[in-house]
Every structure is written in C-alpha cells, then in structure tokens.
Motif scaffolding. Structure first.
Motif, short mmCIF file in Angstrom:
data_model
loop_
_atom_site.label_atom_id
_atom_site.label_comp_id
_atom_site.label_asym_id
_atom_site.label_seq_id
_atom_site.Cartn_x
_atom_site.Cartn_y
_atom_site.Cartn_z
N ILE A 140 0.84 -1.20 0.00
CA ILE A 140 0.00 0.00 0.00
C ILE A 140 0.88 1.25 0.00
O ILE A 140 0.67 2.19 -0.78
CB ILE A 140 -0.93 0.00 1.23
CG1 ILE A 140 -1.95 -1.15 1.12
CG2 ILE A 140 -1.65 1.35 1.37
CD1 ILE A 140 -2.74 -1.39 2.40
N ALA A 141 1.90 1.25 0.87
CA ALA A 141 2.74 2.44 1.04
C ALA A 141 3.50 2.80 -0.23
O ALA A 141 3.85 3.96 -0.44
CB ALA A 141 3.71 2.24 2.20
N ASN A 142 3.77 1.81 -1.07
CA ASN A 142 4.45 2.10 -2.34
C ASN A 142 3.48 2.01 -3.52
O ASN A 142 3.92 2.10 -4.67
CB ASN A 142 5.62 1.15 -2.53
CG ASN A 142 6.72 1.40 -1.50
OD1 ASN A 142 7.37 2.44 -1.54
ND2 ASN A 142 6.88 0.50 -0.55
N ASP A 143 2.22 1.85 -3.23
CA ASP A 143 1.18 1.62 -4.24
C ASP A 143 1.73 0.85 -5.44
O ASP A 143 1.77 1.35 -6.57
CB ASP A 143 0.52 2.93 -4.69
CG ASP A 143 -0.83 2.65 -5.37
OD1 ASP A 143 -1.37 1.54 -5.18
OD2 ASP A 143 -1.33 3.53 -6.09
N ILE A 144 2.13 -0.38 -5.17
CA ILE A 144 2.81 -1.20 -6.17
C ILE A 144 1.89 -1.56 -7.32
O ILE A 144 0.66 -1.45 -7.23
CB ILE A 144 3.36 -2.47 -5.51
CG1 ILE A 144 2.22 -3.27 -4.87
CG2 ILE A 144 4.42 -2.13 -4.47
CD1 ILE A 144 2.59 -4.67 -4.55
N HIS A 145 2.50 -2.02 -8.40
CA HIS A 145 1.73 -2.41 -9.58
C HIS A 145 2.21 -3.78 -10.04
O HIS A 145 3.25 -4.27 -9.59
CB HIS A 145 1.93 -1.40 -10.70
CG HIS A 145 3.38 -1.18 -11.03
ND1 HIS A 145 4.16 -0.24 -10.39
CD2 HIS A 145 4.20 -1.83 -11.89
CE1 HIS A 145 5.40 -0.30 -10.86
NE2 HIS A 145 5.47 -1.25 -11.76
N GLY A 146 1.49 -4.37 -10.96
CA GLY A 146 1.86 -5.68 -11.47
C GLY A 146 1.63 -5.77 -12.96
O GLY A 146 1.41 -4.75 -13.64
N LYS A 147 1.66 -7.01 -13.43
CA LYS A 147 1.53 -7.24 -14.88
C LYS A 147 0.14 -6.94 -15.39
O LYS A 147 -0.09 -6.96 -16.60
CB LYS A 147 1.88 -8.71 -15.18
CG LYS A 147 3.32 -9.09 -14.84
CD LYS A 147 3.50 -10.61 -15.02
CE LYS A 147 4.95 -11.05 -14.93
NZ LYS A 147 5.60 -10.71 -13.66
N ALA A 152 -6.21 -3.62 -14.25
CA ALA A 152 -6.61 -3.65 -12.83
C ALA A 152 -6.15 -2.43 -12.04
O ALA A 152 -6.56 -2.24 -10.90
CB ALA A 152 -6.07 -4.92 -12.17
N GLY A 153 -5.28 -1.61 -12.61
CA GLY A 153 -4.76 -0.48 -11.84
C GLY A 153 -3.72 -0.93 -10.84
O GLY A 153 -3.10 -1.98 -10.99
N THR A 154 -3.54 -0.13 -9.79
CA THR A 154 -2.51 -0.42 -8.80
C THR A 154 -3.08 -1.24 -7.65
O THR A 154 -4.28 -1.48 -7.56
CB THR A 154 -1.93 0.88 -8.21
OG1 THR A 154 -2.98 1.54 -7.48
CG2 THR A 154 -1.39 1.80 -9.29
N TYR A 183 -6.65 8.55 3.21
CA TYR A 183 -6.60 7.33 2.37
C TYR A 183 -5.72 7.60 1.15
O TYR A 183 -4.78 6.85 0.86
CB TYR A 183 -8.03 6.98 1.97
CG TYR A 183 -8.20 5.78 1.06
CD1 TYR A 183 -8.15 4.48 1.56
CD2 TYR A 183 -8.44 5.95 -0.30
CE1 TYR A 183 -8.34 3.39 0.73
CE2 TYR A 183 -8.62 4.86 -1.14
CZ TYR A 183 -8.58 3.58 -0.63
OH TYR A 183 -8.77 2.50 -1.46
N ALA A 184 -5.96 8.72 0.48
CA ALA A 184 -5.21 9.05 -0.73
C ALA A 184 -3.74 9.36 -0.42
O ALA A 184 -2.84 9.00 -1.17
CB ALA A 184 -5.85 10.23 -1.45
N ALA A 185 -3.50 10.01 0.72
CA ALA A 185 -2.12 10.36 1.06
C ALA A 185 -1.31 9.14 1.48
O ALA A 185 -0.10 9.06 1.24
CB ALA A 185 -2.10 11.40 2.18
N THR A 186 -1.98 8.16 2.09
CA THR A 186 -1.27 7.00 2.62
C THR A 186 -0.96 5.96 1.54
O THR A 186 0.07 5.29 1.60
CB THR A 186 -2.11 6.37 3.76
OG1 THR A 186 -2.29 7.36 4.76
CG2 THR A 186 -1.42 5.17 4.38
N ILE A 187 -1.86 5.83 0.55
CA ILE A 187 -1.58 4.93 -0.57
C ILE A 187 -0.49 5.57 -1.42
O ILE A 187 -0.66 6.66 -1.96
CB ILE A 187 -2.85 4.66 -1.40
CG1 ILE A 187 -3.86 3.90 -0.54
CG2 ILE A 187 -2.50 3.88 -2.66
CD1 ILE A 187 -5.19 3.67 -1.23
N MET A 382 0.53 10.20 -4.22
CA MET A 382 1.93 10.13 -4.67
C MET A 382 2.21 8.88 -5.51
O MET A 382 3.37 8.54 -5.74
CB MET A 382 2.86 10.14 -3.45
CG MET A 382 2.81 11.40 -2.64
SD MET A 382 3.53 12.81 -3.53
CE MET A 382 5.27 12.44 -3.33
N SER A 383 1.16 8.19 -5.97
CA SER A 383 1.37 6.94 -6.71
C SER A 383 2.25 7.17 -7.94
O SER A 383 2.18 8.22 -8.58
CB SER A 383 0.03 6.36 -7.17
OG SER A 383 -0.73 5.96 -6.07
#
Lengths: 461, 246
Positions: A140-147, A152-154, A183-187, A382-383
């Motif tokens: 969550i803290a790095n709002d990671i992504h995948g393939k 699907a988004g982040t 919520y938005a600032a923490t993701i 900050m995503s």
C-alpha cells in the motif's frame, strides 16, 4: 558457502555482514544493498504497540519509519541513525469474507502468506509485484503495480479500507469515503503518513494455479507497442527486453502474456523455496559480455517466434523468488534500479532514446522489464503509475560509471515528461523529485512529524 | 477428526505459531491468556485460518484458585479434551531476581507452581478418560543452571523434572506427556537482537512442536540440534563450568 539446514521464512531486514561498527547501531540495507544506513530496529508485535514504543525509546528523537520485508531497492525503507519499526510481527489474518473475497489482515502479513491462505480456497491477489515477499502495508505504502496494471490499476485500487495510527495516538479508519484525504495520502505515501496497523484487500477468484502463458518475440519498441495494443484485453502482459544490444538486435525482447486458466484444477499451497544464492559474486562477474551472453541465451531460449503453454503461477509471477537472496548476485557493492514512467505524449521517443543511451553505456544488466501502464487512475496522491510506458532495469554498481549514467537517464526521463519510482530509487535529486512530483508539498501536510526516511530526507532538502 | 485443544498462554509467539498448524487443519481451540485485546486478535486469526471452533478466555494463570473452574469450563466448551498445551511463562529479570527474592519467587510461581497446579488437574482428568496429551513448554535453559538466567532456568528445570515424573505415572494410563525444550527463537521480541541470525524461526518452531505433539514424543528439543548442544553443555565438569561466562 552456506546452505541453511532449514530454509526459513525469507525475512529481511538484513543485517549487513560487512559491518565494522560494532558499538553503535547496526547498518541495514534494503534489496539493492545501496545505500547502507545504521539504524535501531524496533520490532512491533501488536496493533497497540504504536505509538507506545515511541515513548519507550525516549520519543525517538532521530525519527522513525515503519518497514516490512526490506524489498524496496533504495532508501525509501531506510533511515540513517533512526528507528525502523519492523512490522512483520503483525502477521495475523483477522477476517475473510467468502462472499466478497475481502481479506482483513494485519499490516505485516506478506503476499506469500496471503497466497498460502487464499489459493487453496480458490482466491488470488488482485495485483501482485514480481516478488511475493512484501507486506500488505508495504504494498500500500508504495502503491505497487503488477503485470495487470493496464486492466486492474494499482494495488491501492483493491484496498477498501485500512487503519492508520499517527504518532500522537490518533487512530483513523481510511477508505475512499471515510477520511478520504488520508486514504489518498497513505496509498503511495511511503510509510510517512502514519503506521498502518491492518488493511483490507479484495481478492479475486481462481479455479486453477495455472497460467495460460504465451511468449512472443519482438524486435524494437514499435513492435512492442503494436503487440501491447493487439493484446490490451489480456489480463497479464509484460516484456523482457534486451537493453545491452545495439544495431539489428536493439530493443529485442519477449512479450509475455498470461491469463488464469479457466480449467478447474488442484489448488494446493506452494512449496517453500529451497535455494539460497550462496555467496556474493565478485564485482567483475557482471560485465557487458556476460550480460550480452545471458540476453542472447534468454532471447533464443524461446526458439520459435511464439510459444504457448500452461505454467504454474509461481514461475510466471515470481521467477526470482525461487532463489532467496538473489541480490547477492550483484556482489557487495549492490545494484541500482532504474524505473521510469513516461506519459503517452513522449512514451515512444523517450523509451527509444533512453534504451539507446543504456545500450551505448555498456552498463546495463539482464533484468530489464518493459510494460505499458493503463489508464485506471491510481488512488494515491503520490502513486507512481500513470498512463504510458514504464521501463525497469538493474545496474550493478560500478564505481565512477553507474552514477553518472543514472543521473543522465533521470534527466532524460524528466525531459520526456516522465518520473522515477521512489521504491526503486537511491539517486534522484531533490530537484528531479520536486519537478516530477509537484504534489509533494500538498503530500507533506499529511506526513507524520515523527516519521521520515532516507529517501524523504534526500529529496526534500 | 477435529482435535479438541486447550492452549494456555495463547498469545505467546511460540503458542500462536503452534496453534496456527492446528487451526489450518480445522481443530477446535480454547484459548486462554491475560491480555483481552491480544487474545481477541489471536482468536480472530486462528478462526480465519480455519479452526472449526474458537473460544477465548481472559485469565491470569498466576491465580491458582481460578484453575479448577477455568479448566472445567474449557473442557465443557470443547466437548472433551485431546490436547492441553501449556505455553505461558515469563523470562523475568535475572538481575532483579538476584537482588529481590520476591521477584525470584514470582518467576518460579508463573513458570513452575502455576503449571504444576494446572497439570495436576489435567492429568487426573485425562487419566480418568484414559486419553489425552499434555504438552508443556519447558526450555533448554532448564538443562543446566547458568549465571545469566539461573532463576528462569531453575523454574524450567523444575517443570522438566515434574513432567518426567508425571509421564512415568500416567503413561500406563493412556496419557502422553510431551516435554518441549526450545532453544533461542526468533520472535518479534528478539528481532534485531545481537546474534539473532542464528535463532530459530518461530514459524518453523511452531510446526516442529505440532509434529512432536502429534507423534506424542516424550521429550523434544526444537530445533533438534539443541539435544546435542545441551548434552555437551551438561557434560562439562562443574569445576570448569563454574568459571565460564554463560
């Protein structure tokens, strides 16, 4: 050589073995092994431990940072002379709703632990990065992504709610409708807005461990973009790309597609990994010749222009997790990761220009990944992901060479309107950060006064 | 068949990781611990992981007067008893215990007197039903008194000796007694501690303990290498041992 008698849960924070400072705090490194900062580890085991532990450590005058598995590459998870709040002891599953697939668990639960729980029950992660050894709060803290970012988004797009605790003791439930600004600032907030104690994750249904996989060779960025357009409705797409070759082999690669098999099959738990990369490779072992040789083998391993096969999800999503501590391959000096996101307006020209610069330098490594980000909006202030092209590659750190190249690539990225990924960064200047993340001052209002990181100290001076 | 298991000291890290093995296979669990909030969290976790029945009870096991009723309630709630797992205990403060006999007594009370009281009730119950396993966390520290933690060590030596005698009495009645001796374990509380790279992983320790209880081992060291280490430590003559700094 060391071979552990039993393979343990691959828990990191890693105490470095090259430690000549025996009295003070111990230096710690994250996955890139650069930089190394001394810090005091403060393990948390219960949701009520924070902020109580702050008082127990004289109010932590040098600052604190919540950390998980230490899988970020640079200093986003490090803090020089500060307190690292190790969250992996908060590893409890709190609730699972079999109807909606929403799992509620504590912050330090890893994606590997979620898979062990979910897969035998017919559920899977909605978004997964290239390693399963990260915690849910780190994701969550790095709002990671995948393939599957293009559909699907982040990761944050699948987190209905979490609890955030501030150092003043305030506890907040955060969701898209409740404390929505927090919520938005923490993701994507890099662990700086407070400590996440528990979070929810919306899982998705599967009927098989298998992935229906296809690999297609391509030559050049244009062929890559054409394949991306052609397969934009396939759930998982990612490309390995050769960043070392020039001329007719420039930007050759393998476009990889996958979808969860829809044929019902046995849903067992994954076996534990058995291999540990046994020692640090010497610095000269990775050079332009060995990398080119690897790339040629990788490219031609796929002899035909196109292959199609059923494959277990482990090698498809986590090819490197099978070898614990693979970062030792880069030796004691470690590695720099470089990952940009360039928006569509300049995505093609930017990618070609940067890949040419990398190929010419002769410094690239073999782990280069090219992908298109889709247009699902990231929930975090900050995503990192934004619509366009993203390229990620590793550089073994070579004295005097890697840093100048890296700095030039960062400048080029910004010229093409792009930005770099804090979770993988160890070099960005404050000017580069503040230009590419203009919302940083708005974000700073949500930062907890106690919490900071090596990254934050570096890019906000 | 789901086993009926009583866990005393259920919020200890080793107990929690042992109970996760039982939860995953759908056993019934009755959990006792002192801290209500922590116990509720552990209960939720074990229920989520698949335990077919979870009930929690907040109690201070130092209070011996509570024991008979607490145990009777547990057995009633579980509808019987297959395994009782005693995992409560304190490390204590050795330096304080050297100065203050009351502090030393408190360590002995929690680690020795309290389990003796519980085991007396449980052993008689199991003998009567001619069935049951009594599994108790002792420690390698009980195998030889050392300057750095001999008050804790003597409480564990006491419980190990008690368990040996109890086993000798009840084994012929169909009741098993499992003495568990963990070495240093990597728990949240020892993360970052000097030398903790060599500590055992708590999740592995939990799995090993569950396996030992399943196979009704008499005495088990976790990890197994501690059986050899402690055999060597015990073999050192006292005239030499007393001069060491351990």
């Amino acid at each position: 050589m060391e071979m552990p008698e039993t393979v343990e849960t691959p828990l990191l924070f890693q105490r470095t073995t090259e430690n000549d400072n025996h009295d003070g705090p111990v230096p710690f490194e994250s996955w890139g092994r650069y930089p190394r900062f001394p810090a005091k580890l403060v393990p948390l085991a219960w949701q009520s431990d924070f902020p109580r532990v702050v008082e127990e450590h004289d109010n932590m005058p040098t600052g604190a940072l919540p950390v998980g598995m230490g899988r970020s590459y640079g200093d986003v998870g490090l803090l020089r002379d500060g307190h690292l709040l190790v969250m992996t002891g908060l590893d409890r599953l709190l609730h699972f709703d079999e109807q909606t697939g929403v799992l509620t668990c504590e912050a330090g639960v890893t994606l590997a632990q979620i898979l062990d729980f979910a897969v035998p029950r017919g559920w899977f992660l909605p978004v997964t990065p290239g390693t399963k050894y990260v915690t849910i709060a780190g994701a969550i803290a790095n709002d990671i992504h995948g393939k599957n970012h293009h559909v699907a988004g982040t990761f944050g797009n699948h987190v209905p709610m979490f609890e955030l605790v501030r150092s003043d003791g305030t506890r907040m439930l955060c969701s898209p409708t409740q404390n929505a600004d927090w919520y938005a600032a923490t993701i994507g907030g890099m662990g700086l807005t407070g400590v996440i104690t528990w979070a929810q994750l919306r899982l998705k249904k599967i009927v098989s461990r298998l992935i229906d996989y296809q690999g297609i060779q391509f030559h050049g960025v244009d062929e890559f973009l054409a394949l991306t357009e052609q397969y934009k409705n396939v759930e998982y797409t990612v490309s390995w790309v050769d960043c070392a070759s020039t001329g007719k082999n420039f930007a050759r690669g393998v476009f990889m597609l996958g979808e969860h098999s829809v044929m019902p099959d046995e849903l067992h738990e994954s076996p534990e990994p058995k291999l540990v990369f046994p020692f640090n490779l010497p610095g000269f072992a990775l050079n332009q010749y060995s990398v080119k040789a690897f790339n040629t083998v990788f490219f031609h391993k796929q002899i035909k222009r196109r292959v199609r096969a059923l494959q277990d999800y482990e090698p498809f999503f986590y090819p490197l997790d099978a070898v614990l501590k693979w970062n030792r391959m880069y030796g004691k000096r470690g590695l720099l990761q470089f990952q940009y996101a360039i928006p569509w307006a300049h995505a093609r020209e930017g990618t070609i220009a940067i890949m040419e610069a990398v190929a010419k330098s002769g410094l690239a490594s073999f782990l280069a990944v090219l992908k298109v980000f889709g247009d699902v909006p990231s929930p975090g202030m900050m995503s990192f992901p934004q619509p366009g092209v993203t390229l990620a590659l590793d550089f073994p750190i070579k004295p005097g060479k890697s840093f100048p190249l890296f700095d030039r690539l960062a400048d080029m990225t910004l010229e093409f309107g792009g930005k770099l990924y804090p979770a993988k960064d160890a070099r960005m200047t404050s000017g580069q950060f503040q230009t590419s993340y203009p919302q940083w001052q708005e974000f700073a209002k949500y930062k907890d006064p106690l919490l900071t990181s090596g990254f934050w100290e570096r890019v906000t001076i | 068949m789901a086993k009926k298991i009583l866990v005393l000291g259920a919020t200890s890290s080793i107990a929690e990781h042992t109970a996760r093995v039982w939860a995953k296979r759908g056993d019934s669990l009755y959990l006792v611990a002192r801290n209500a909030e922590k116990l509720a969290t552990v209960g939720a976790d074990l229920k989520t992981r698949g335990a077919s029945f979870v009930e929690t009870k907040v109690a201070d096991l130092d209070d011996l007067d509570l024991h008979p009723q607490l145990l009777a309630e547990a057995v009633t709630a579980l509808g019987g008893l297959d395994i009782a797992y005693l995992a409560h205990g304190v490390l204590g403060d050795q330096a304080e215990a050297e100065r203050d006999a009351i502090a030393a007594e408190a360590i002995l009370h929690t680690n020795f007197v309290s389990p003796v009281s519980l085991l007396t009730w449980l052993a008689n119950f199991c003998v009567k039903q001619k069935h049951g396993t009594l599994a108790v966390l002792s420690s390698v520290a009980g195998d030889r008194g050392r300057k750095s933690n001999y008050v804790y060590g003597s409480s564990k030596a006491g419980i190990s000796a008690f368990l040996g005698g109890l086993r000798n009495r009840v084994d012929r009645e169909g009741v098993s007694v499992v003495t568990i001796k963990p070495g240093p374990v990597k728990t949240p509380m020892t993360a970052g501690m000097e030398g903790n790279e060599k500590f055992a992983d708590v999740s592995t320790v939990g799995k090993n303990i569950a396996r030992a209880i399943d196979s009704r081992r008499d005495e088990v060291y976790v990890p197994g290498k501690w059986r050899i280490i402690m055999a060597i430590v015990r073999a050192v003559p006292e005239s030499i041992f007393k001069k060491t700094n351990t």
